[in-house]
Design a protein around this motif. Structure first.
Motif, short mmCIF file in Angstrom:
data_model
loop_
_atom_site.label_atom_id
_atom_site.label_comp_id
_atom_site.label_asym_id
_atom_site.label_seq_id
_atom_site.Cartn_x
_atom_site.Cartn_y
_atom_site.Cartn_z
N VAL A 125 2.94 1.46 8.67
CA VAL A 125 3.65 2.34 7.74
C VAL A 125 3.78 3.78 8.25
CG1 VAL A 125 3.43 3.48 5.48
CG2 VAL A 125 3.37 0.99 5.65
N PRO A 126 2.70 4.45 8.69
CA PRO A 126 2.86 5.86 9.10
C PRO A 126 3.89 6.07 10.20
CG PRO A 126 0.54 5.33 8.79
CD PRO A 126 1.28 4.04 8.72
N LEU B 225 7.41 5.37 8.86
CA LEU B 225 7.80 6.47 7.98
C LEU B 225 8.23 7.68 8.80
CD1 LEU B 225 8.05 7.51 5.08
CD2 LEU B 225 5.63 8.14 5.18
N ARG C 163 9.21 7.68 1.29
CA ARG C 163 7.99 8.50 1.19
C ARG C 163 6.77 7.59 1.08
NH1 ARG C 163 9.97 8.34 -4.07
NH2 ARG C 163 8.42 7.86 -5.67
N ALA C 164 5.61 8.15 1.42
CA ALA C 164 4.36 7.46 1.20
C ALA C 164 4.06 7.42 -0.30
CB ALA C 164 3.23 8.17 1.94
N ASP D 203 0.93 6.28 -3.37
CA ASP D 203 -0.47 5.92 -3.62
C ASP D 203 -0.53 4.62 -4.42
OD1 ASP D 203 0.18 6.58 -6.26
OD2 ASP D 203 -0.85 8.51 -6.19
N PRO E 156 -2.40 1.97 3.52
CA PRO E 156 -1.14 2.72 3.69
C PRO E 156 0.03 1.99 3.04
CG PRO E 156 -2.32 2.51 5.78
CD PRO E 156 -3.00 1.60 4.81
N MET F 97 4.38 2.69 1.68
CA MET F 97 5.53 3.58 1.53
C MET F 97 6.59 2.92 0.67
SD MET F 97 7.62 3.53 5.16
CE MET F 97 8.46 2.06 5.74
#
Length: 366
Positions: free
Chosen positions: A94-95, A98, A110-111, A113, A130, A132
């Motif tokens: 994901v990071p 993204l 966007r990420a 929670d 993680p 998004m």
């Protein structure tokens, strides 16, 4: 001599339908060949995911442009073609994905929670890793798309199996079908599993890797949620890495598939005939762990062929020889309107986009 029709399109899956429709947009004369019912081969099923996330920034941009075409055609055809509920992605990729999405820009991603994840994906078990949200993604209404495009094309779609496509000595392309022999100015082949076979007839060896795929559909337990996103799960937290899932229209059913496929021999047979059954069982176990909002007993099974290219599971390319274009790749449903317009442009003499040529290896992680 009568004027030669401009373009033959071979294969009425989603890519062929979109290519033919894009040619009609350009006022080009087109005939679309299909041996069976349009959209019931590799394009079969009730739902697919439209997602922007890819490992190649060029493909992200291609997909971003494609989302605009989906919206434009939805207006023209008077039907919802992609839902508005978004796509959630889970796991360690994901990071980086993204970052690529944000570098390309122009997409609401966007990420998120765990609280927002639960709101967007109420069928999912507790997850803390993680995640998004791709708000511009959603579930493709596959049957609506197929039926709307086929209806708009009308009698341009003919039910004939194409045996061969080849150039002639006088600069045209000849199509031999089960019921006839016709000549065209050019041809576009997007026949899924049969594309490589037809390409061999003009001396091309496409590196297409055929495989079999499994997708199961489950009933939502209780009242369908008003809003539910598509899912990409690369986390491994629930026992599988590489899962995708998308809701049916109305959100009462949810289709779940594993990205893993079953490879086949060159003649199309299975080295392990029990491998598809094993994938079925693994998908059921995954649902029992990851998606407690679903009844764990499948209500539908889809077994189909897929074709992929060696550089990426999202790879695609177009080969060109003697006025004939051959399109191949995997996960093409979401790309089909944008790819169809590119193929239509090439067929009417505007040139093939460089990123679609095989040397570009579109989709390869950078």
């Amino acid at each position: 001599m009568d004027r030669i029709p401009e373009v033959a399109v071979i294969g009425a899956g989603i890519v062929g339908l979109c290519t033919a429709y894009a040619l009609v947009e350009r006022s080009a004369a087109v005939r679309l060949y299909e041996s069976g019912v349009p959209g019931h081969g590799q394009s079969s099923g009730q739902s697919r995911i439209f997602r922007h996330a890819h490992d190649d920034a060029r493909l992200v941009e291609f997909t971003r442009q494609g989302r605009a075409v989906w919206d434009e055609w939805a207006d023209k055809l008077g039907a919802e073609l992609v839902s508005q509920d978004g796509v959630v992605a889970l796991g360690t990729p994901v990071p980086e994905r993204l970052r690529i999405l944000q570098d390309v820009g122009g997409m609401p991603v966007r990420a998120v929670d765990s609280t927002e994840l639960r709101a967007r994906m109420p069928l999912l078990a507790d997850y803390q890793g993680p995640a998004m949200l791709d708000e511009g993604g959603g579930a493709i209404r596959t049957r609506t798309a197929i039926e709307s495009l086929a209806g708009a094309l009308g009698d341009r779609v003919v039910t004939e199996e194409v045996i061969s496509v080849h150039p002639t000595d006088h600069g045209t392309v000849e199509v031999l079908s089960a019921a006839g022999r016709e000549q065209y100015a050019t041809a576009v082949v997007c026949a899924g599993l049969h594309t490589a076979r037809l390409a061999r007839g003009v001396g091309l060896s496409l590196p297409v890797q055929p495989a079999a795929h499994v997708r199961l559909t489950f009933q939502v337990g209780g009242a369908p949620p008003q809003r539910v996103a598509c899912l990409q799960d690369s986390s491994g937290d629930f026992g599988e890495v590489g899962v995708y899932a998308a809701p049916y229209p109305g959100n009462s059913r949810y289709a779940v598939g594993l990205s893993q496929t079953v490879q086949v021999r060159e003649d199309g047979s299975f080295a392990d005939p029990h491998a598809l059954v094993a994938l079925n069982d693994r998908a059921r176990v995954y649902v029992s762990r990851a998606l407690p909002g679903l009844d764990p007993e499948p209500v539908e099974y889809l077994h189909c062929w897929v074709t992929s290219l060696p550089w990426s599971e999202d790879g695609m390319a177009v080969w060109e020889a003697d006025g004939i274009f051959f399109a191949a790749g995997h996960n093409l449903f979401k790309q089909a309107p944008r790819l169809g317009r590119a193929l239509a442009g090439a067929a009417v003499g505007e040139g093939l986009e460089e990123d679609l040529r095989p040397a570009a290896a579109l989709g390869r992680p950078r």
